[in-house]
Design an enzyme around this catalytic site. Structure first.
Site, PDB file in Angstrom:
ATOM      1  N   GLU A  33      12.372 -14.483  -4.111  1.00  0.00           N
ATOM      2  CA  GLU A  33      11.165 -14.885  -3.375  1.00  0.00           C
ATOM      3  C   GLU A  33      11.390 -14.804  -1.874  1.00  0.00           C
ATOM      4  O   GLU A  33      10.480 -14.449  -1.117  1.00  0.00           O
ATOM      5  CB  GLU A  33      10.740 -16.297  -3.791  1.00  0.00           C
ATOM      6  CG  GLU A  33      10.591 -16.524  -5.290  1.00  0.00           C
ATOM      7  CD  GLU A  33       9.802 -15.435  -6.008  1.00  0.00           C
ATOM      8  OE1 GLU A  33       8.893 -14.840  -5.403  1.00  0.00           O
ATOM      9  OE2 GLU A  33      10.099 -15.178  -7.191  1.00  0.00           O
ATOM     10  N   HIS A  53      10.959 -11.291  -0.627  1.00  0.00           N
ATOM     11  CA  HIS A  53       9.547 -10.935  -0.453  1.00  0.00           C
ATOM     12  C   HIS A  53       9.056 -11.204   0.965  1.00  0.00           C
ATOM     13  O   HIS A  53       8.033 -10.637   1.383  1.00  0.00           O
ATOM     14  CB  HIS A  53       8.682 -11.730  -1.433  1.00  0.00           C
ATOM     15  CG  HIS A  53       8.442 -11.039  -2.744  1.00  0.00           C
ATOM     16  ND1 HIS A  53       7.857  -9.804  -2.838  1.00  0.00           N
ATOM     17  CD2 HIS A  53       8.706 -11.435  -4.015  1.00  0.00           C
ATOM     18  CE1 HIS A  53       7.762  -9.459  -4.113  1.00  0.00           C
ATOM     19  NE2 HIS A  53       8.269 -10.421  -4.851  1.00  0.00           N
ATOM     20  N   TYR A  79       9.720  -3.563 -11.069  1.00  0.00           N
ATOM     21  CA  TYR A  79      10.905  -4.220 -10.517  1.00  0.00           C
ATOM     22  C   TYR A  79      12.142  -3.330 -10.666  1.00  0.00           C
ATOM     23  O   TYR A  79      12.818  -3.003  -9.682  1.00  0.00           O
ATOM     24  CB  TYR A  79      11.172  -5.538 -11.237  1.00  0.00           C
ATOM     25  CG  TYR A  79      10.142  -6.617 -11.061  1.00  0.00           C
ATOM     26  CD1 TYR A  79      10.410  -7.739 -10.270  1.00  0.00           C
ATOM     27  CD2 TYR A  79       8.912  -6.553 -11.704  1.00  0.00           C
ATOM     28  CE1 TYR A  79       9.480  -8.749 -10.127  1.00  0.00           C
ATOM     29  CE2 TYR A  79       7.972  -7.550 -11.561  1.00  0.00           C
ATOM     30  CZ  TYR A  79       8.255  -8.652 -10.768  1.00  0.00           C
ATOM     31  OH  TYR A  79       7.329  -9.647 -10.631  1.00  0.00           O
TER      32      TYR A  79
END
Length: 796
Positions: free
Chosen positions: A308, A311, A395
């Site tokens: 995360e 990102h 991914y």
């Protein structure tokens, strides 16, 4: 019209929303938000403007002038909504309009929102949170719900004073409500009522709408570093565990900056949500949302945080223009995550991460073997719900593509390319073609060294993809290969294993193992009891096909305790591929647990459960006699009505041509069932009683004589006391609705009609079976007399 995104009504010839000023009154009792949105466009506009909505009630539209003038608008009713896109809100703007004001309310079934009642939370306080990816922001406020349209926003959340609120934005203040705040979201008395407080937020950096996020409930926090903090619902115990698990987050941010450039979002805070959160994590800028399942007690959950965090550069700073370019978000972020992990936890840990990803990518090839379009990096997705085809392909295939480029040009050159890419496109949304042109410009001749078209447009795994190499990875794969011959790993061999090693080991075990081997492995290492859900679920997936019914309790606990789709979908799918007992177990668990799931997870889990129907699919009424559940769509999920609801179509229902393939809208509609009351006299009282279960849990609303427990959620029916089966679906038996025949004899589903009842017999779906079958000589037989065949549809 020039569409910019197959998943949005946004017109590329028109300006898009650049800023939103939002005022939300959170009505926990009604699971509804009463709201206003002052929207500002990127340029003045006249005439029609289209915004995306889903299940929103729009009350008014007006200019932002003083005094305001009404703006004509139209919004298709729920029955006409597209099942993927929702409904277009069409505004007819006066000349040179830049800003306009909308007032509206969300639906209790808004696909982005989960409302938890006090008994469902650890704090015994109500809780709500949003999850807008991929295309669910439109269920919270009217917007151009495409990642191509980035916005800034101000947000006011009006909540009860005993609650706290957080958002993916800078927190400005917590203060008393003011009448001037709400701009018509509700009346002044409601907005400024005693016992209410306003939490104010601002997001000054532009973000795509799917990154709009907030939560409210009994939330506390612990500081981790100068720009990092962890929030959680659940009290001191959860907060303390989370603080220990994520103690190294500040260091991770520094590593990310060293690899990818400055961190542009000021703060990197974390919110640990209740266990119904449907993902491992959601990269909302400034406020990452996390599932509590990442708290494992060994700091392994930091890898989810690393993803995360990554990102923050790839996904949030540079965003895919549409969901067809999703790999630009997730492939880059998976690569960046592993670079962070390599620095923080070492090369071996990063290699394990890659190994698990490699196994996942190969598993996706099997999943999509009948539709290889979705093994492409850039698939065609018009008419496809992104949630339905969410997978590891963007991914892991995306990671493999970038790793292939790195191997070709060398890491130093690739690092320079990556930093240049991020600085060039930050705060922009781009497509795959833009990336490829940038790559060819900055790495001259790369198209002659790597088949870029094959990687992007080709199906499957390209031949120059590479399985990771490391000593620990090879050792684990070797131990897994020995399992087939009956050799278990020794305690010395697994002494240093964490959850990731076990996950990789289990992922590499052969699927055709014996029940005795599975139980022997569990007796030695207690994998079914692991606190690490990655390990537990991988083990249960191995155990289910072997018929080890001793693990059914663990499967049930897992499906009822967590709502993360990474665990729900494989467990329900594993049950679906087994015999009738496992299928019925899945139906029962889902019927009892579905209200605990977030709407996104609920819908996707329902689709896994309904795959058990065996009917060829889905939406074609001609398949009514071909399977366990028949033709509506993919069968019933065990919770009725289906998650998206039935349409608000008038007249006879089902329609003459069978059930519609797209069930938008809310059912029953506010005005009652199609063609008035359904049936006019209400449902008759139970004769003999309905079995327990949740179908739906509270029964149909406002229908006299309807059993509160609801109908059973099983296609074949439930075994009844004294023998026999109650047919699943809507009703059964000579007396009309669920009566047991004398002596507990078998009862045929819908023998006197599922929906449209003729006194004395006959009915809407077919005389001998709700979804395609009849009882004969004490056995249920599929086919011939099902659904709309032979005796079905309506009675003359």
């Amino acid at each position: 019209m020039a569409p910019v995104d197959p998943h949005s009504y946004t017109d590329g010839d028109h300006p898009v929303t650049a800023k939103a000023a939002l005022a939300f009154y959170l009505d926990f009792a009604a699971s509804t938000i009463h709201a206003s949105a002052l929207l500002t466009l990127s340029a003045p506009h006249s005439g029609d403007l289209l915004l995306d909505t889903r299940a929103l009630a729009v009350h008014s539209a007006s200019t932002a002038s003083d005094p305001p003038s009404p703006i004509p608008f139209s919004l298709a009713d729920a029955g006409a909504a597209d099942p993927v896109l929702g409904s277009a809100l069409t505004l007819t703007l006066p000349p040179d309009t830049t800003s306009f004001l909308l007032t509206f309310s969300t639906s209790p079934s808004a696909s982005a929102l989960q409302w938890l009642s006090p008994p469902q939370t650890s704090s015994s306080l109500p809780f709500v949170f949003s999850q807008c990816q991929s295309i669910h922001a439109r269920s919270v406020f009217p917007c151009h719900d495409t990642p191509a349209a980035r916005i800034t926003f101000d947000l006011l959340l009006n909540v009860p004073t005993q609650l706290s609120a957080v958002a993916a934005a800078r927190h400005v203040s917590r203060r008393d409500p003011l009448p001037s705040d709400h701009r018509g979201a509700c009346d002044d008395a409601l907005w400024c009522a005693p016992g209410r407080i306003v939490e104010e937020f601002q997001m000054e950096q532009s973000v795509p709408p799917y990154l709009f996020a907030f939560a409210a409930g009994g939330i506390g926090f612990r500081d981790l570093g100068p720009r990092t903090r962890v929030y959680a619902e659940g009290g001191d115990k959860v907060l303390d565990e989370a603080a220990r698990e994520f103690a190294g987050v500040e260091e991770m941010v520094k590593v990310g900056e060293s690899l990818f450039g400055p961190y542009e979002w000021e703060r990197f805070d974390l919110l640990v949500l209740p266990p119904s959160f449907p993902y491992g994590g959601m990269e909302n800028p400034r406020m990452v949302f996390l599932t509590p399942t990442v708290i494992k007690g060994d700091a392994a959950g930091a890898q989810v945080v690393a993803h995360e965090l990554a990102h923050s550069w790839t996904g949030n700073l540079i965003t895919n223009k549409t969901n067809e370019d999703f790999w630009l978000n997730e492939g880059f972020t998976t690569y960046a995550e592993r670079r962070i992990v390599e620095v923080v936890q070492g090369e071996e840990r990063a290699a394990l991460n890659m190994g698990i990803g490699w196994r996942g990518l190969n598993r996706m090839m099997e999943r999509f073997k009948d539709n290889m379009e979705f093994t492409k990096l850039k698939p065609k997705m018009a008419g496809i719900d992104p949630d339905d085809v969410y997978s590891e392909v963007p991914y892991e295939k995306g990671f493999q593509f970038l790793w292939r480029i790195e191997r070709q040009i060398g890491r130093p050159a690739f690092d320079e390319f990556l930093k240049n890419y991020i600085s060039t496109f930050k705060f922009k949304s781009i497509d795959t073609e833009t990336f490829l042109e940038f790559l060819k410009t900055n790495v001259p001749g790369i198209e002659n060294q790597i088949d870029l078209q094959l990687w992007v447009e080709g199906t499957g795994i390209p031949p120059d993809a590479m399985e990771p190499e490391s000593a620990i990875y090879k050792k684990i794969c070797s131990l897994a290969a020995e399992f087939k011959s009956g050799k278990l790993p020794s305690e010395d061999e697994v002494a240093d294993w964490s959850g990731q090693e076990w996950e990789l080991y289990l992922e590499n075990l052969p699927t055709d193992v014996e029940a005795s081997q599975v139980t022997a492995l569990d007796e030695r290492y207690k994998l079914s009891e692991s606190r690490d859900y990655e390990v537990k679920v991988a083990f249960l997936q191995l155990a289910i096909p072997t018929g080890c019914r001793c693990y059914f309790n663990e499967v049930e606990k897992c499906l009822k305790q967590v709502g993360r789709m990474k665990y729900l979908r494989p467990l329900y799918s594993s049950l679906a591929r087994c015999s009738g007992e496992e299928k019925m177990l899945a139906h029962r668990i889902f019927s009892e647990a579905h209200e605990f799931y977030h709407p996104i997870a609920r819908s996707l889990s329902a689709k896994e459960v309904t795959k058990m129907g065996g009917g060829k699919d889905n939406h074609d009424p001609s398949n009514a006699d071909k399977g366990f559940h028949g033709a509506y769509p993919s069968g019933y999920p065990g919770a009725y009505p289906p998650m998206q609801g039935y349409p608000n179509s008038p007249g006879q229902y089902p329609a003459p041509g069978g059930y519609p393939s797209a069930p938008p809208g809310q059912y029953p509609p506010a005005g009652g069932y199609p063609g008035a009351q359904y049936p006019p006299s209400g449902y008759p009282p139970s004769q003999g009683g309905y079995p327990p279960g949740a179908y739906p849990p509270s029964g149909y609303p406002q229908q006299p004589g309807y059993p509160p427990a609801g109908y059973p959620g099983h296609g074949h029916g439930l075994p009844m006391q004294g023998g026999g089966m109650l047919g699943g679906g809507h009703g059964a038996g000579a007396s009309g609705y669920g009566a047991l025949l004398a002596g507990g004899a078998a009862v045929a589903a819908a023998a006197v009609g599922a929906h449209m009842v003729r006194p004395g017999g006959g009915g809407g779906h077919g005389m001998f079976g709700h979804h395609g079958g009849k009882f004969k000589k004490g056995k249920f037989k599929h086919g011939k007399y099902g659904k709309h065949k032979k005796f079905g549809r309506k009675w003359k």
